[in-house]
Design a protein around this motif. Structure first.
Motif, short mmCIF file in Angstrom:
data_model
loop_
_atom_site.label_atom_id
_atom_site.label_comp_id
_atom_site.label_asym_id
_atom_site.label_seq_id
_atom_site.Cartn_x
_atom_site.Cartn_y
_atom_site.Cartn_z
N ALA A 20 39.29 16.37 1.98
CA ALA A 20 39.51 14.96 1.64
C ALA A 20 40.05 14.81 0.22
O ALA A 20 40.69 13.81 -0.11
CB ALA A 20 38.20 14.19 1.78
N SER A 21 39.81 15.82 -0.61
CA SER A 21 40.30 15.77 -1.99
C SER A 21 41.81 16.02 -2.06
O SER A 21 42.42 15.79 -3.11
CB SER A 21 39.57 16.80 -2.84
N LEU A 22 42.43 16.47 -0.97
CA LEU A 22 43.88 16.69 -0.98
C LEU A 22 44.65 15.38 -1.11
O LEU A 22 45.43 15.21 -2.07
CB LEU A 22 44.32 17.46 0.27
N PRO A 23 44.49 14.43 -0.18
CA PRO A 23 45.20 13.15 -0.35
C PRO A 23 44.72 12.39 -1.58
O PRO A 23 45.50 11.67 -2.22
CB PRO A 23 44.91 12.39 0.94
N TRP A 27 47.29 11.26 -4.44
CA TRP A 27 47.44 9.84 -4.81
C TRP A 27 47.30 9.65 -6.31
O TRP A 27 48.11 8.97 -6.94
CB TRP A 27 46.39 9.03 -4.05
N ILE A 28 46.28 10.28 -6.90
CA ILE A 28 46.08 10.13 -8.35
C ILE A 28 47.23 10.77 -9.12
O ILE A 28 47.69 10.23 -10.13
CB ILE A 28 44.73 10.74 -8.76
N GLY A 29 47.72 11.90 -8.64
CA GLY A 29 48.84 12.56 -9.30
C GLY A 29 50.11 11.74 -9.26
O GLY A 29 50.92 11.79 -10.19
N LEU A 30 50.27 10.96 -8.18
CA LEU A 30 51.49 10.16 -8.02
C LEU A 30 51.47 8.88 -8.85
O LEU A 30 52.52 8.38 -9.26
CB LEU A 30 51.69 9.81 -6.54
N ARG A 35 48.60 14.66 -18.64
CA ARG A 35 49.05 15.66 -19.60
C ARG A 35 49.01 17.05 -18.96
O ARG A 35 48.18 17.33 -18.09
CB ARG A 35 48.17 15.65 -20.85
N SER A 36 49.90 17.91 -19.42
CA SER A 36 49.98 19.26 -18.86
C SER A 36 48.68 20.02 -19.06
O SER A 36 48.24 20.76 -18.18
CB SER A 36 51.14 20.02 -19.51
N ARG A 37 48.01 19.83 -20.21
CA ARG A 37 46.77 20.54 -20.47
C ARG A 37 45.67 20.13 -19.48
O ARG A 37 44.88 20.97 -19.05
CB ARG A 37 46.31 20.28 -21.90
N LEU A 38 45.63 18.83 -19.11
CA LEU A 38 44.65 18.38 -18.14
C LEU A 38 44.91 19.02 -16.77
O LEU A 38 43.97 19.46 -16.09
CB LEU A 38 44.69 16.85 -18.03
N ILE A 39 46.17 19.07 -16.38
CA ILE A 39 46.51 19.70 -15.11
C ILE A 39 46.09 21.17 -15.11
O ILE A 39 45.53 21.67 -14.13
CB ILE A 39 48.03 19.59 -14.84
N GLY A 40 46.33 21.84 -16.22
CA GLY A 40 45.95 23.25 -16.32
C GLY A 40 44.45 23.43 -16.25
O GLY A 40 43.95 24.36 -15.58
N PHE A 41 43.71 22.57 -16.93
CA PHE A 41 42.25 22.66 -16.90
C PHE A 41 41.72 22.45 -15.48
O PHE A 41 40.85 23.19 -15.01
CB PHE A 41 41.64 21.62 -17.84
N LEU A 42 42.24 21.45 -14.78
CA LEU A 42 41.79 21.18 -13.42
C LEU A 42 42.14 22.32 -12.47
O LEU A 42 41.37 22.66 -11.57
CB LEU A 42 42.39 19.87 -12.92
N ALA A 43 43.33 22.90 -12.66
CA ALA A 43 43.71 24.04 -11.81
C ALA A 43 42.76 25.21 -12.04
O ALA A 43 42.36 25.90 -11.08
CB ALA A 43 45.15 24.45 -12.12
N ASN A 359 40.68 21.98 -3.95
CA ASN A 359 41.77 21.25 -3.29
C ASN A 359 42.29 20.09 -4.14
O ASN A 359 43.49 19.79 -4.13
CB ASN A 359 41.30 20.70 -1.93
N PHE A 360 41.40 19.44 -4.86
CA PHE A 360 41.81 18.29 -5.67
C PHE A 360 42.87 18.66 -6.70
O PHE A 360 43.95 18.06 -6.73
CB PHE A 360 40.60 17.64 -6.34
N PRO A 361 42.61 19.64 -7.58
CA PRO A 361 43.65 19.97 -8.58
C PRO A 361 44.91 20.54 -7.96
O PRO A 361 46.00 20.38 -8.51
CB PRO A 361 42.95 20.98 -9.49
N GLU A 362 44.77 21.22 -6.82
CA GLU A 362 45.97 21.76 -6.16
C GLU A 362 46.91 20.64 -5.76
O GLU A 362 48.11 20.67 -6.06
CB GLU A 362 45.57 22.58 -4.93
#
Length: 460
Positions: A20-23, A27-30, A35-43, A359-362
């Motif tokens: 469920a974290s995929l959509p 949605w949040i990403g769209l 920031r790039s650093r936040l994306i990296g941390f979540l990944a 799944n969420f950060p992906e």
């Protein structure tokens, strides 16, 4: 055990819950501009969570059983189960690598920052090899040190000129050196053709050496030309670092000056004066993919959207199967103990939490990248939503496999899933985290994700 549609529905529901974290992430990403650093941390957080799920839910049971005391017959079964896990993991890793390369070749690399970077890096490497080969074939550069040629590869820029296109005009300031890889250049002086140059030729060096002197000829492509251009700053940088390169360019210029003076001695005194000034100058001569590149790569691969979808599906299939198998294992334990199975007693919390958190950060980071590539937001969202449904179906399939196949075969399939997932983490999630977040954010994020996932063991 008999197959129960209730348990099958439970497996499907767990698959939907984990994905469920995929959509949600898409949605949040769209709608945000993270920031790039936040994306990296979540990944990194997601990678740590998935590592916890793998190690605790898939690998640990077989490893612990191998070291437990028991009868010889039970020990033999445990050894077979462990070997099935190991062999399955190797097969899963190999299958993932092969299938990943296939979908990447058709544009699937655009689904993640890490795979996108790897593709552009490989393209750059191929370009550099081609340039290096061409530069090494130019006669005047064959006595230049290999290090200078390698630096030259990094500094030059590929250029293309159509037939009758002008490289530079007589009287223009000299700002670049040209290496001709293929094609033909015709030189004109005062509108009169006087020389033709082909593959392997070098031109424009004299105006770079004598900075105050303009181009003494017009260069026009008489055929389509593939070339390399070296700007003045880079040219001066190479001359300063490599005396051999500097001397070769000087010698070439002297030859050109003597040739020019010899050919025009009787006809134009002005040329001799220019040659004299240039001779004096020789004695005193002294440097990650844009949105446009991403869009171009997306357009270059006409099947990219489907390949991206297949690539994401490839990432998700192993985890969906594991969910159903995990439920079947807990169901077997409950029924063997004579207990009536309850849904919340059968939830593999650590596994579900690890998958949900990974799944969420992906989806979050990949959706940001897909948006930059020019994909429509609605298309991106439904892509991830469809993957959530397929994960539910895959979990149901995992339950059916566990019910219909021998235990050793089931463990082997779990091993295949584990190998594929571990390879995906190392090949895509962690590199993306390091690229976007840096070493500190990725390291801390991985640790926190791991701890977050194993904390759900308290619920079991």
């Amino acid at each position: 055990m008999e197959i129960s549609f209730i348990y099958l529905f439970w497996a499907f529901s767990l698959g939907i819950l984990s994905a469920a974290s995929l959509p949600l992430g898409a949605w949040i990403g769209l709608i945000t501009r993270p920031r790039s650093r936040l994306i990296g941390f979540l990944a990194a957080f997601g990678a740590g969570a998935l590592l916890a799920a793998l190690s605790i839910e898939l690998v640990a049971p077989s490893v612990l059983a191998l070291g437990a005391e028991g009868s010889d017959e039970a020990s033999q079964i445990d050894v077979e189960a462990f070997l099935a896990l190991v062999v399955g993991a190797a097969i899963g890793s190999s299958c993932f690598v092969i299938l990943d390369q296939i979908v990447n070749a058709h544009g699937g690399f655009l689904r993640k920052s890490a795979t996108t970077l790897a593709w552009f890096t490989q393209k750059k490497k191929q370009r550099q090899i081609g340039i290096l080969r061409d530069l090494s074939s130019i006669e005047i550069l064959q006595s230049v040190p290999d290090a200078a040629i390698q630096d030259l590869v990094d500094l030059v820029t590929p250029v293309h000129f159509n037939r009758d296109e002008v490289l530079f005009k007589q009287g223009d300031p000299g700002d670049a050196l040209f290496f001709i890889r293929a094609g033909e250049i015709t030189l004109y002086r005062d509108g009169v053709e006087f020389k033709t140059l082909g593959s392997g030729a070098v031109l424009g060096e004299m105006s770079l050496l004598a900075e105050d002197l303009p181009r003494n000829a017009t260069a026009k492509a008489s055929k389509g030309v593939q070339g390399l251009v070296l700007k003045r700053d880079s040219f001066n940088q190479l001359r300063g670092e490599y005396p051999e390169f500097d001397q070769i360019i000087r010698n070439l210029s002297v030859e050109r000056i003597e040739e020019m003076a010899r050919d025009n001695r009787q006809r134009e005194r002005v040329e001799e004066e220019w040659a004299e000034q240039a001779s004096k100058a020789l004695k005193t001569g002294v440097e990650i993919p844009s949105p446009q590149q991403l869009r171009a790569a997306h357009e270059e691969h006409s099947g990219a959207p489907m390949a991206i979808w297949l690539g994401i599906l490839l990432d998700g299939i192993p985890e969906s199967l594991v969910i159903g198998m995990g439920l079947a294992s807990l169901l077997f334990v409950q029924q063997s103990s004579g207990l009536a199975p309850e849904f919340f007693d059968l939830v593999p919390y650590t596994l579900i939490a690890g998958l949900f958190l990974s799944n969420f950060p992906e989806a979050f980071s990949s959706s940001v990248g897909m948006k930059k590539q020019g994909m429509r937001s609605s298309r991106v969202f439904w892509l991830w939503f469809s993957l959530m449904l397929i994960t539910g179906v895959g979990a149901g399939l995992g339950y059916l496999i566990s019910e219909l196949m021998a235990q050793s075969l089931v463990i082997g399939i779990q091993g295949i899933a584990a190998g594929a997932m571990l390879t995906m983490i190392a090949a895509a999630m962690i590199p993306e985290a390091a690229h976007r977040g840096g070493p500190t954010a990725s390291g801390v994020g991985t640790m926190l994700g791991f701890l977050a996932a194993i904390s759900f063991k308290l619920l079991e």
